[in-house]
Design an enzyme around this catalytic site. Sequence first.
Site, short mmCIF file in Angstrom:
data_model
loop_
_atom_site.label_atom_id
_atom_site.label_comp_id
_atom_site.label_asym_id
_atom_site.label_seq_id
_atom_site.Cartn_x
_atom_site.Cartn_y
_atom_site.Cartn_z
N ASP A 1 46.29 23.52 88.07
CA ASP A 1 47.66 23.06 88.22
C ASP A 1 48.17 23.25 89.64
O ASP A 1 47.89 24.27 90.28
CB ASP A 1 48.58 23.81 87.25
CG ASP A 1 50.01 23.34 87.34
OD1 ASP A 1 50.28 22.22 86.87
OD2 ASP A 1 50.86 24.06 87.91
N GLU B 1 44.73 18.72 88.75
CA GLU B 1 46.06 18.19 88.49
C GLU B 1 46.63 17.78 89.85
O GLU B 1 47.35 18.54 90.49
CB GLU B 1 46.94 19.24 87.80
CG GLU B 1 48.28 18.70 87.31
CD GLU B 1 49.41 18.85 88.31
OE1 GLU B 1 50.38 18.07 88.24
OE2 GLU B 1 49.33 19.74 89.18
#
Length: 636
Positions: free
Chosen positions: A281, A323
Site C-alpha cells: 500500500d 498499489e
Amino acid sequence: MPATGHVVFAILGDVHPDDPAARLDERVDTWRPDLVRSIGRVWPDRTAAEHAELADRLVAVARAGYAGRPADLRALDERRLAEPDWFQRPDMLGYAAYADRFGGTLAGVAEHTGHLRDLGVTYLHLMPLLTPRPAPNDGGYAVADYRSVRPDLGDVEDLRDLATTLRGEGISLCLDLVLNHVAREHAWAAAARAGDADKRAYFHIHPDRSVPDAFEATVPEVFPDFAPGSFTWDDEVDGWVWTTFHDYQWDLDWGNPDVVCEFAEIVCFLANLGVEVLRLDAIAFLWKRLGTSCQNQPEVHDLTRILRTVARIACPALLFKAEAIVGPADLPAYLGVGDNAGRVSDLAYHNSLMVQLWSMLASRDVRLAAVALQQLPQPPAITSWLTYARCHDDIGWAIDDTDAWRAGLEGAAHRRFLSDWYAGVFPGSWARGLVFQDNPATGDRRISGSLASLAGLESGDPGAVDRILLVHAVILGFGGLPVLWMGDEVGLLNDLGWADDPAHAGDNRWVHRPRMPWDGDRPVVPPGAEPVAAGVRHLLRTRAALPHLHAAHPTETWDPRDPGVLLVVRRAPEGPLLLAANVTDEERWVADDVLHWLGLHSPRLTDAITGARPELRDGAVRLAPYQCAWLYAARG
C-alpha cells in the site's frame, strides 16, 4: 503453460527435493546478488562493505523466516516453484472486501467461503485488518501493529485459521502491507516521541519549516479537504513530521536500512501465517527527493526488489502486488522495466484500464482509451496486470493531457466532464456518484459510488444492466487477474446510509462499501439486478475455460474503426481472441477488415460469451447496444 522467465524458479524447486536446508542455500546463492545490486542503487554513497553487511542482515532475516515457516507452507512453496504461472491462469479470479462488511469477523468470512467457491474465486483480498489506531484511522490504513489483528475481527490465530481454510478451498489470501507510514501510536513512533534517537531516525522529522517548505513547493496534497499540507507539528517530538495522508500517519524514512530490515521481518511473519499475496500500500510515496512530487522515484522499485528478494528466499509462494494508482507513464515500472523487469512486484493494478472504462461509457467514445492503453508496454511475461472496474477507493481521473490531446480532447475539460457526469449533474447522466475531495486549486474532483450506481442501475436507466455486464466483460477479457469488488457480482447499489456512522460521516467513499446482505450463504440480490447476478456468473464460467486469457499472452489495443467500439486482441498459441466492446446505446459493427487481419473470417468464428456464431452483415459482426463479444475461431 509456464512462462519462459520462470524456468529458474522451477529448477530451484527440483534441487535437493528431500533436503530443505540445501534448497534454502540454493535460493540464497541465487538471490543474494540481487540484494547487493539493489542495495547499491538505493545507497550509492555507501561502501561495498556496507552494502554486503546489509545484504547479510537481510539474508539472516530470510533464513529466520524460513526456519519459522510451517511445513504445509513449505510444501506450498515447492508447488508454486513448480507451477510459477499459477496466478496467471484464466481460471484465476480475485475478490476484494472488508472482512467486517463481508462476514463480520474472520471466522464469519470463513463461513461464507461457499459463495466465493461458487463464483470461482481463487484470490481473496481482505482490506486492512491488522491493528490500526483508534478511529479515525483512514479505514484501517493507519497501522499501529503489524503483528496483531483488529480485536473485533479476531486474533492472529483466527487469521491463520482463515488462511488455512481458504487455502483448502484453493483461495489465496491477500492482505495489505502499508509501507509508506505507520500510525502515530505505533511502537516505533511512540518510542520516537519518548526520545529514542534510533526510532526517531525511522521518520522524517524536521526542527523548523525550512525543509518542509522546500518540499511542499512541489509535493501535491493527497487529501486537501481532510489533511492539507504534507507535514504536521508534533509537540512530543518537537518537530515537523512528514504526514503525506493524515496528521496521525507518520511517513517512514526508507533511506534508513533499519526500516527496510523491519519490514523484511514483517513480510516473513505475515507469509508464515499463510498470507499468499501482500498488497504494497502507498508504495509510490516511499522515497522523498527534493524538487519532485516525491512519488514514483526510482528507489521505490529497488526497495520493492529488496523485499521481494527476501521473500523469494524465505517464502517463495508469496506474491507482491503494487498499489500504485499512478499515471500511465509511471505504471509499467511497478511490474519492472529494464534490469528490474520481473523482479519487483508480481501484480499491479491496471488503473488506466479502470479509468478508461468509465471514460468510454460517459463519452460513448473509445478513441481516448485506445490512445492511452496503447502507451503501456507489455508487462514482463512472468507478471500480471490486475484488472478491475471498482475497488474500495474513489475514482481519480488519471488521464494524461498528452493522451487527451492525441484523441482531440483537452485533458482538464474532459476530467471536469467525467466528474460532472458521474456525480449525476451533467445533463443526460444516468450515474449516481458523489464528488470526493474537490480541490479548486488543481481541478481534482474524484468520484465515489458503487459500480451499479455509477452505471445507472440506481437511476433506473434501461441500459444499466447491459453497461454493468459490458464493464465486467472488458475487465474479464482484457487479460491479467480480474478482481471483483464485494457486491458488484450482484449489483449492490450505493449505501444511502453511509454517513450514519460518525466514524465515516466525513468520508463519502463509504457509500460504495455497504455491508453484504446475506440470506444464509447467498447474497441478497437487489430488485432489478437479477440479470446482473446471472450475467456475471456466466462471464466468470466462460472466462475460466478460455486459454487465450492466460496473463502471459500479450494484449494489443487496436486503433478503432468505429469510435464507439473498443478493439482488444489477445495473442495466444490457440489463436487470437478479439474483444470487441460497443460502449454506445446504439447498434455498432466490427469491421470485416479486423476479422481478416486476425484470420477470424472463418466459418468457425464464435463469440465465447454467447457460445454462438455472431451475426454478420457484409462480413462485419453486429454488436447490440453495450454488447461485448469475445471472438475466436473455435476448434473442430
